[in-house]
Design a protein around this motif. Sequence first.
Motif, short mmCIF file in Angstrom:
data_model
loop_
_atom_site.label_atom_id
_atom_site.label_comp_id
_atom_site.label_asym_id
_atom_site.label_seq_id
_atom_site.Cartn_x
_atom_site.Cartn_y
_atom_site.Cartn_z
N LEU A 136 14.18 29.96 66.82
CA LEU A 136 13.42 28.99 67.59
C LEU A 136 14.00 27.59 67.43
CD1 LEU A 136 11.04 28.84 69.50
CD2 LEU A 136 9.52 28.53 67.54
N GLY A 137 14.58 27.32 66.26
CA GLY A 137 15.20 26.02 66.05
C GLY A 137 16.34 25.76 67.03
N THR A 138 17.22 26.74 67.22
CA THR A 138 18.32 26.54 68.17
C THR A 138 17.84 26.63 69.61
OG1 THR A 138 18.89 28.91 67.92
CG2 THR A 138 20.11 27.32 66.58
N PHE A 139 16.73 27.33 69.85
CA PHE A 139 16.15 27.31 71.19
C PHE A 139 15.66 25.91 71.54
CE2 PHE A 139 12.62 27.53 74.17
CZ PHE A 139 13.14 28.33 75.17
N VAL A 140 14.99 25.26 70.58
CA VAL A 140 14.53 23.89 70.80
C VAL A 140 15.73 22.98 71.06
CG1 VAL A 140 13.44 21.90 69.69
CG2 VAL A 140 12.40 24.15 69.48
N LEU A 141 16.83 23.22 70.37
CA LEU A 141 18.05 22.44 70.60
C LEU A 141 18.52 22.57 72.05
CD1 LEU A 141 20.25 20.68 69.19
CD2 LEU A 141 21.48 22.82 68.75
N ASN A 142 18.49 23.78 72.58
CA ASN A 142 18.86 24.00 73.97
C ASN A 142 17.90 23.28 74.92
OD1 ASN A 142 20.79 25.64 72.88
ND2 ASN A 142 19.92 27.56 73.60
N VAL A 143 16.60 23.32 74.60
CA VAL A 143 15.61 22.64 75.42
C VAL A 143 15.88 21.14 75.45
CG1 VAL A 143 13.17 21.99 75.55
CG2 VAL A 143 13.80 24.38 75.13
N LEU A 144 16.22 20.58 74.30
CA LEU A 144 16.52 19.15 74.23
C LEU A 144 17.71 18.79 75.12
CD1 LEU A 144 16.07 18.51 70.40
CD2 LEU A 144 14.54 17.80 72.24
N GLU A 145 18.72 19.65 75.12
CA GLU A 145 19.89 19.38 75.96
C GLU A 145 19.52 19.44 77.44
OE1 GLU A 145 24.55 20.65 75.96
OE2 GLU A 145 23.10 22.28 75.88
N ASP A 146 18.66 20.38 77.80
CA ASP A 146 18.25 20.52 79.20
C ASP A 146 17.36 19.37 79.66
OD1 ASP A 146 19.63 22.90 79.39
OD2 ASP A 146 17.87 24.15 79.03
N GLU A 147 16.40 19.00 78.82
CA GLU A 147 15.38 18.03 79.23
C GLU A 147 15.77 16.58 78.94
OE1 GLU A 147 12.69 18.89 80.87
OE2 GLU A 147 13.19 21.04 80.77
N PHE A 148 16.61 16.36 77.92
CA PHE A 148 17.02 15.00 77.54
C PHE A 148 18.54 14.98 77.36
CE2 PHE A 148 12.77 15.85 75.93
CZ PHE A 148 12.04 14.73 76.31
N PRO A 149 19.31 15.23 78.41
CA PRO A 149 20.76 15.40 78.27
C PRO A 149 21.48 14.15 77.77
CG PRO A 149 20.14 15.26 80.59
CD PRO A 149 18.87 15.39 79.81
N GLU A 150 20.89 12.97 77.94
CA GLU A 150 21.55 11.72 77.55
C GLU A 150 21.22 11.30 76.13
OE1 GLU A 150 23.77 10.47 79.61
OE2 GLU A 150 23.25 12.11 80.98
N VAL A 151 20.33 12.03 75.46
CA VAL A 151 19.89 11.66 74.12
C VAL A 151 20.65 12.50 73.09
CG1 VAL A 151 17.92 11.40 72.57
CG2 VAL A 151 17.61 11.07 75.03
N TYR A 152 21.18 11.84 72.08
CA TYR A 152 21.98 12.55 71.07
C TYR A 152 21.11 13.51 70.27
CZ TYR A 152 26.00 9.55 71.95
OH TYR A 152 27.07 8.93 72.54
N ARG A 153 21.73 14.61 69.86
CA ARG A 153 21.05 15.66 69.08
C ARG A 153 21.77 15.83 67.75
NH1 ARG A 153 21.88 16.80 74.12
NH2 ARG A 153 23.78 17.98 73.67
N ILE A 154 21.12 15.40 66.67
CA ILE A 154 21.66 15.54 65.32
C ILE A 154 20.83 16.58 64.59
CG2 ILE A 154 22.11 14.37 63.14
CD1 ILE A 154 22.48 11.79 64.67
N VAL A 155 21.50 17.54 63.98
CA VAL A 155 20.82 18.69 63.37
C VAL A 155 21.13 18.75 61.87
CG1 VAL A 155 20.41 21.17 63.51
CG2 VAL A 155 21.15 19.91 65.55
N ALA A 156 20.09 18.84 61.05
CA ALA A 156 20.24 19.12 59.63
C ALA A 156 19.95 20.60 59.42
CB ALA A 156 19.28 18.26 58.80
N SER A 157 21.00 21.36 59.09
CA SER A 157 20.91 22.82 59.00
C SER A 157 21.10 23.27 57.55
CB SER A 157 21.98 23.48 59.88
OG SER A 157 21.86 23.08 61.22
N VAL A 158 20.10 23.99 57.02
CA VAL A 158 20.17 24.49 55.65
C VAL A 158 20.71 25.91 55.66
CG1 VAL A 158 18.89 24.94 53.54
CG2 VAL A 158 18.24 23.01 55.01
#
Length: 454
Positions: A136-158
């Motif tokens: 679900l975390g990476t699904f949300v990442l895809n949603v962010l790219e679709d809905e907010f394509p101009e906003v940077y996406r920084i991910v902290a992955s454990v």
Amino acid sequence: MRLETEVPVVQVTVSGGGMTQSVVVQVGQCGNQIGCRFWDLALKEHATVNKAVLIDMEEGVVNEILKGPLRDLFDNKQLITDVSGSGNNWAVGHKLYGSQYREQIVENLRRTAEHCDCLQCFFVIHSMGGGTGSGLGTFVLNVLEDEFPEVYRIVASVYPSAEDDVVISPYNSVLAMRELTEHADCVLPIENQSLVDIVNKIDQMAYSGKLGSVKRNSLVTSNKGGVKESEKPFDAMNNIVANLLLNLTSSSRFEGSLNMDLSEISMNLVPFPHLHYLTSSLTPLYTLADVNVPTRRLDQMFSDAFSKDHQLIRADPKHSLYLACALMVRGNVQMSDLRRNIERLKPSLQFVSWNQEGWKTSLCSVPPVGHSHSLLALANNTCVKPTFIELRDRFNKIYKKKAHLHHYLQVDGMEQSCFSEAISSLSSLIEEYNQLDASKGLHIPDPPRLNIAV
């Protein structure tokens, strides 16, 4: 830091004080526990409280948070709950819950983003080994790219350790890696084992007296942020990641003579689109503890940032190749101190020939609570490659036997080709790092077959 077992959670919060620039997306039990620690520490630096939206596929963790010391941070009216779980299965989190809750996730992301004065960045916090964090975390990442394509996406992955008790965590991690490579702007990989090593080191220093006096119920040893008594060791590990985020966002929360916009991290540290995995180090390590310590020499703080003992993955950047490096300093530090230390350290660091001056610096005047200064170093360095090779080996060990695949393939929309495509993506990523390592000492304008990001 515990990987979630059967409890999926997604939490969306607004970050900042004054000019709000970012939204934090906490996914899974791991992401939410880190988020609790982040907000607990942030509230020690601010007098302001922000709203949050929680989406929980099982009410236990959310209820625990709402009964804890951070309950006033969250609005009970902004909850989405379920009674099921992801069962440590990336496909359930990504394919099943992703499609089921997409509209509600989008609605809450938009509502939360509207509170930002100048939205620059989304932070996604999640684990790689469990089903919810990875899926679900990476699904949300895809949603962010679709809905907010101009906003940077920084991910902290454990990332899980090799001794992780979830046997299929390599499947989840490799499937998630493909999404991170394709849809994130920057990824900060953090290894569980590295966090364990750091916590053990802090404990040894505390008990030996090297940290000065340790206050009762320090952040290293106490259970805070809504974590149960039995989970105190994980709380100490979560503190490290929370402090990473605290330093990362300091420039957007406080004034400084040379503040760094969050968008500048990707623009300055990622010369190739897929090679956006940044190693991170914190110094002093005991900024995470509630201790009374004498001020250390400023220059030692810079030296520690490049030591393998301060990295949040098990890596030694000094013996690998740098593409770029950022130094984010907080507290009473002058620009002359920064320049002097960069010049002092440069001879011991290997930078690619075409980016010998690839440094980005930031000065925030407000130090962490209880300390005169601190430093977060972010490095785009080929030292991340062994972590990815180890993950690939662990994946192949179970995949060649087709072990446990049926748990994934019974989920609608999940096919075996997803596994082959994911491991192919990871192998391609490793090969790109191999090409860079092969260029050490060679004065060439560009590594072969790599496209510079624009």
